[in-house]
Enzyme design. Structure first.
Site, PDB file in Angstrom:
ATOM      1  N   GLN A   1     -11.338  -0.109 -14.816  1.00 28.20           N
ATOM      2  CA  GLN A   1     -11.758  -1.036 -13.754  1.00 28.20           C
ATOM      3  C   GLN A   1     -12.991  -0.472 -13.043  1.00 28.20           C
ATOM      4  OE1 GLN A   1      -9.155  -3.279 -10.869  1.00 28.20           O
ATOM      5  NE2 GLN A   1      -9.685  -1.588  -9.531  1.00 28.20           N
TER       6      GLN A   1
ATOM      7  N   SER B   1       1.754   0.479  -7.038  1.00 26.47           N
ATOM      8  CA  SER B   1       2.697  -0.479  -6.446  1.00 26.47           C
ATOM      9  C   SER B   1       3.771  -0.861  -7.460  1.00 26.47           C
ATOM     10  CB  SER B   1       1.956  -1.735  -6.000  1.00 26.47           C
ATOM     11  OG  SER B   1       0.936  -1.364  -5.115  1.00 26.47           O
ATOM     12  N   ARG B   2       3.438  -0.759  -8.739  1.00 27.60           N
ATOM     13  CA  ARG B   2       4.407  -1.177  -9.776  1.00 27.60           C
ATOM     14  C   ARG B   2       5.508  -0.130  -9.988  1.00 27.60           C
ATOM     15  NH1 ARG B   2      -0.549  -3.856 -12.082  1.00 27.60           N
ATOM     16  NH2 ARG B   2      -0.046  -6.058 -11.903  1.00 27.60           N
TER      17      ARG B   2
ATOM     18  N   LEU C   1       0.817  -1.216   0.000  1.00 32.27           N
ATOM     19  CA  LEU C   1       0.000   0.000   0.000  1.00 32.27           C
ATOM     20  C   LEU C   1       0.850   1.266   0.000  1.00 32.27           C
ATOM     21  CD1 LEU C   1      -2.682  -1.253   2.542  1.00 32.27           C
ATOM     22  CD2 LEU C   1      -2.645  -1.475   0.060  1.00 32.27           C
ATOM     23  N   HIS C   2       0.291   2.311  -0.603  1.00 28.87           N
ATOM     24  CA  HIS C   2       0.974   3.615  -0.687  1.00 28.87           C
ATOM     25  C   HIS C   2      -0.062   4.711  -0.412  1.00 28.87           C
ATOM     26  CE1 HIS C   2      -0.972   3.715  -4.584  1.00 28.87           C
ATOM     27  NE2 HIS C   2      -0.326   2.613  -4.933  1.00 28.87           N
TER      28      HIS C   2
ATOM     29  N   HIS D   1      -3.585   4.410  -1.818  1.00 29.61           N
ATOM     30  CA  HIS D   1      -4.517   3.519  -1.103  1.00 29.61           C
ATOM     31  C   HIS D   1      -5.025   4.181   0.178  1.00 29.61           C
ATOM     32  CE1 HIS D   1      -2.013   0.351  -3.234  1.00 29.61           C
ATOM     33  NE2 HIS D   1      -3.233   0.005  -3.580  1.00 29.61           N
TER      34      HIS D   1
HETATM   35  O1  PAF Z   1      -7.404  -2.335  -7.953  1.00 29.74           O
HETATM   36  C1  PAF Z   1      -6.925  -3.339  -7.366  1.00 29.74           C
HETATM   37  O2  PAF Z   1      -6.013  -3.228  -6.543  1.00 29.74           O
HETATM   38  C2  PAF Z   1      -7.478  -4.716  -7.672  1.00 29.74           C
HETATM   39  O3  PAF Z   1      -7.829  -4.824  -9.031  1.00 29.74           O
HETATM   40  C3  PAF Z   1      -8.667  -5.099  -6.775  1.00 29.74           C
HETATM   41  C4  PAF Z   1      -9.855  -4.178  -6.999  1.00 29.74           C
HETATM   42  C5  PAF Z   1      -8.255  -5.055  -5.312  1.00 29.74           C
HETATM   43  C6  PAF Z   1      -9.120  -6.528  -7.092  1.00 29.74           C
HETATM   44  O4  PAF Z   1      -8.106  -7.453  -6.873  1.00 29.74           O
END
Ligand code: PAF
Length: 283
Positions: A156, A189-190, A34-35, A38
């Site tokens: 997403q 994170s990447r 996490l950063h 998040h």
């Molecule tokens: O965005 C993300 O980190 C992932 O795609 C999620 C929503 C946690 C599902 O694994």
């Protein structure tokens, strides 16, 4: 004090107890490492709910065969203390055998047609099926009132909104603003895969997005804007998957049309694939 929970019956007991008290439950799903991006989602969740559950689960079904599932960074201790500082009440840590009791191959899959198949969906076949499959399971486990996702993963967010509407999950979906590093690179994170040289070059993505916005507002045809962004990225050493302008429903807007737009980029720099986007009004 944040409570780490690895047993669904305990998670359900906590959430049921909070709901009995009339409290609203917020949920921030993550894959860990996490950063600040998040943590901003947890803080946003606190504005919409009284108790916050976050999950850390590196979901195998959303990684392609040549993607970074095994090397995806896992930092459980830092994640737990960061979540606590951000105001998270419970950390849900399901095991992979629990998430997929019949195994990954035999798992029931959730597929959202249409929006899942363009852009990221075209370059990462099956990715959004994996995301929807795990998010629907997480929703059933946590039973939140509201769930918060980052707008950095623009597509997403659209896929999840469609899934929630179609499967009628009684969950409000909230989007959190992109958090950027000082040079404009969207937090991810990447980013830690980047070498110092690549990190310096990574600022080009946000510059390209801003240039796309400015060119559209100045009346430049969309095809030209996209070609210029692609060239800017290639000149800086990226291999773009796409650099495109779309309407929020992912349709291709006609030149000269006003309204909401999103510029979207996915590009590889060395071994790292970065995505970013910029929402704006074309005027
Ligand atoms: O965005 C993300 O980190 C992932 O795609 C999620 C929503 C946690 C599902 O694994």
């Amino acid at each position: 004090m944040i409570e780490t929970i690895t047993d669904l019956s305990i998670l359900r007991e906590r959430v049921r107890g909070w709901k009995r008290e009339g409290l609203r439950i917020g949920f921030v799903p993550t894959m860990g490492n996490l950063h600040a991006g998040h943590y901003s989602l947890v803080e946003l969740a606190r504005q919409h709910a009284d108790r916050i559950v976050s999950s850390v689960f590196v979901n195998p079904t959303q990684f392609g065969p040549n993607e970074d599932f095994t090397r995806y960074p896992r930092t459980p201790d830092a994640d737990t203390s960061g979540l606590q500082a951000a105001g998270c009440d419970a950390l849900w840590l399901p095991a992979v055998e629990f998430m997929y009791p019949f195994g990954v191959e035999l798992a029931a899959k959730v597929h959202v047609p249409g929006v899942s198949s363009v852009l990221e969906g075209a370059f990462r076949p099956g990715h959004f099926d994996g995301v929807c499959t795990v998010v629907s399971r997480l929703f059933n486990q946590v039973l939140p009132d509201v769930a918060v996702f980052g707008n950095k993963d623009y597509q997403q967010m659209a896929v999840i909104r469609q899934m929630v509407a179609d499967l009628q999950f009684p969950i409000e979906i909230v989007g959190g603003a992109i958090v950027r590093e000082a040079n404009g690179l969207a937090m991810s994170s990447r980013n830690q895969y980047l070498s110092p040289e690549e990190r310096a070059l990574s600022a080009t993505i946000y510059r390209a997005l801003q240039a796309m916005r400015d060119a559209i507002r100045a009346g430049t045809p969309r095809a030209q804007v996209e070609a210029d962004a692609d060239a800017l990225l290639r000149d800086a050493g990226f291999v773009p998957d796409y650099a495109v302008l779309r309407s929020p429903d992912f349709s291709e807007p006609a030149d000269g049309e006003g309204g909401a737009r999103v510029a979207l980029i996915a590009a590889r720099l060395g071994r790292t694939r970065l995505i970013d986007n910029l929402e704006f009004d074309a005027g």
